[in-house]
Scaffold this active site. Structure first.
Site, PDB file in Angstrom:
ATOM      1  N   GLY A   1       0.827  -1.198   0.000  1.00 20.85           N
ATOM      2  CA  GLY A   1       0.000   0.000   0.000  1.00 20.85           C
ATOM      3  C   GLY A   1       0.860   1.246   0.000  1.00 20.85           C
ATOM      4  CB  ALA A   2       2.144   3.410  -2.434  1.00 22.02           C
ATOM      5  N   GLY A   3      -0.471   4.427  -0.106  1.00 19.11           N
ATOM      6  CA  GLY A   3      -1.248   5.603   0.286  1.00 19.11           C
ATOM      7  C   GLY A   3      -0.480   6.401   1.327  1.00 19.11           C
TER       8      GLY A   3
ATOM      9  N   GLY B   1       0.840   4.031   4.104  1.00 18.59           N
ATOM     10  CA  GLY B   1       1.895   3.146   3.636  1.00 18.59           C
ATOM     11  C   GLY B   1       3.160   3.882   3.276  1.00 18.59           C
TER      12      GLY B   1
ATOM     13  CG  ASP C   1      -0.721   1.477  -4.321  1.00 14.30           C
ATOM     14  OD1 ASP C   1      -0.984   1.703  -3.114  1.00 14.30           O
ATOM     15  OD2 ASP C   1      -1.536   1.669  -5.239  1.00 14.30           O
TER      16      ASP C   1
ATOM     17  NE  ARG D   1     -12.121   4.735  11.363  1.00 19.24           N
ATOM     18  CZ  ARG D   1     -12.295   5.087  12.631  1.00 19.24           C
ATOM     19  NH1 ARG D   1     -13.489   5.043  13.175  1.00 19.24           N
ATOM     20  NH2 ARG D   1     -11.273   5.504  13.347  1.00 19.24           N
TER      21      ARG D   1
ATOM     22  CG  ASN E   1     -10.508  -2.635   4.097  1.00 18.93           C
ATOM     23  OD1 ASN E   1     -10.580  -2.275   2.922  1.00 18.93           O
ATOM     24  ND2 ASN E   1     -10.276  -1.795   5.077  1.00 18.93           N
TER      25      ASN E   1
ATOM     26  CB  VAL F   1      -1.535  -1.215   9.818  1.00 16.02           C
ATOM     27  CG1 VAL F   1      -0.246  -1.490  10.549  1.00 16.02           C
ATOM     28  CG2 VAL F   1      -1.269  -0.947   8.360  1.00 16.02           C
TER      29      VAL F   1
ATOM     30  CG  HIS G   1      -7.429  -0.219  16.491  1.00 17.20           C
ATOM     31  ND1 HIS G   1      -6.960   0.804  17.279  1.00 17.20           N
ATOM     32  CD2 HIS G   1      -7.365   0.231  15.211  1.00 17.20           C
ATOM     33  CE1 HIS G   1      -6.623   1.831  16.513  1.00 17.20           C
ATOM     34  NE2 HIS G   1      -6.872   1.506  15.256  1.00 17.20           N
TER      35      HIS G   1
END
Length: 309
Positions: free
Chosen positions: A7-9, A12, A32, A81, A94, A117, A174
């Site tokens: 993930g490269a958001g 990430g 990604d 979210r 997800n 995560v 969490h």
């Protein structure tokens, strides 16, 4: 040492940057599905190395081939979210994403230690382990590190002290059944209840549970990533250096605290093999009861998630 971040958001990529700047790995692979995104970010990060004085190389890719043989994998993939959403609202979407990632990592990096995560955290951690077939100790979730940091920051802000003076921990899930543990909190060595009244403590406990939602509501789009990336990177360092550090993480519990067979936020000793020990704290009876209630709620949700992939 090879570390992969899926993930490269914002979460990430910031995690990649923190790991790279710590200089604990030879290379960090950022994967990604968006073509060009991880490659461009990697190029930018690598060009900061002479300035920041680190050597770790970042590789951006759209292919799991480049992740093969990773020692540690951090899974940030998934939808974030939006305001008004709970973490559980992300469950179905997800679950499919994390299930696909688990299959790819099991094939390309069968000996990796995995830090999940993606939200909802406890359920996605359990799902990754189920789909990958990895030993439970090599799959953990990042939640307690973040929730603890939020608890520490809120305590420090109210008392007007350095956050470094606050020693605290949160357990449980969490989410709504998070269990901050006031009995274990100290401020400059003094017990929290000696420097703060019970009503204020309870307000901070409630604020910690809703800390993520507070940020989501303010941002309008996306969710927190600075503190979460710090938490994930700290866990990576503990594993990579075989530290044996005790950190609050989402780990598989097998009898500790009177709780059996569930992924739950607990203090765990981390090393090169992942979670090597669950550490039992001397909790109050109320805290122990809250932890068991959290385990029961999480266990039911984790049992349901297997049917989604």
């Amino acid at each position: 040492m090879k570390v992969t971040v899926i993930g490269a958001g914002k979460y990430g990529s910031t995690t990649v940057q923190r790991i790279a700047q710590a200089d604990i790995a030879d290379e960090v692979v950022m994967l990604d599905i968006v073509e060009g995104l991880p490659q461009g970010l990697a190029l930018d990060m690598n060009q900061s190395r002479p300035i920041e004085r680190y050597e770790t190389r970042v590789i951006g890719t759209n292919s799991y081939d480049n992740t093969a043989g990773s020692d540690i994998v951090v899974v940030t993939a998934g939808k974030p979210r939006s305001p008004g959403m709970s973490r559980m609202d992300l469950l179905e979407d997800n679950a499919k994403i994390v299930g696909d990632v688990a299959r790819e990592i099991a094939d390309s990096s069968p000996d990796a230690v995995v830090i999940v995560v993606s939200n909802p955290l406890d359920e996605m951690t359990a799902l990754f382990q189920q789909v990958s077939g990895f030993p439970h100790g090599r799959v953990m979730g990042q939640a307690g590190m973040l929730d603890t940091a939020r608890f520490q920051d809120k305590i420090a802000t109210v008392l007007g002290v350095s956050p470094l003076a606050v020693d605290a921990i949160t357990l449980g899930s969490h989410g709504d059944t998070m269990v901050p543990v006031p009995s274990q909190v100290t401020v400059d060595g003094a017990l929290l209840r000696d420097v703060m009244d019970d009503s204020t403590i309870e307000e901070l406990v409630s604020a910690t549970r809703s800390g993520g939602a507070e940020i989501v509501a303010l941002l309008k789009q996306g969710s927190a990533y600075y503190a979460p990336s710090s938490a994930a990177a700290r866990m990576v360092r503990a594993v990579a250096a075989d530290e044996g550090a005790v950190l609050p993480v989402c780990a598989w519990v097998t009898g500790e605290y009177g709780i059996e067979d569930v992924y739950l936020g607990v203090p765990a000793r981390l090393g090169r093999r992942g979670v090597t020990e669950i550490v039992e704290l001397d909790l109050t009876e109320a805290e122990r009861t809250a932890l068991r209630e959290a385990a029961a709620a999480v266990r039911d949700k984790q049992a349901d998630v297997a049917s989604l992939v």
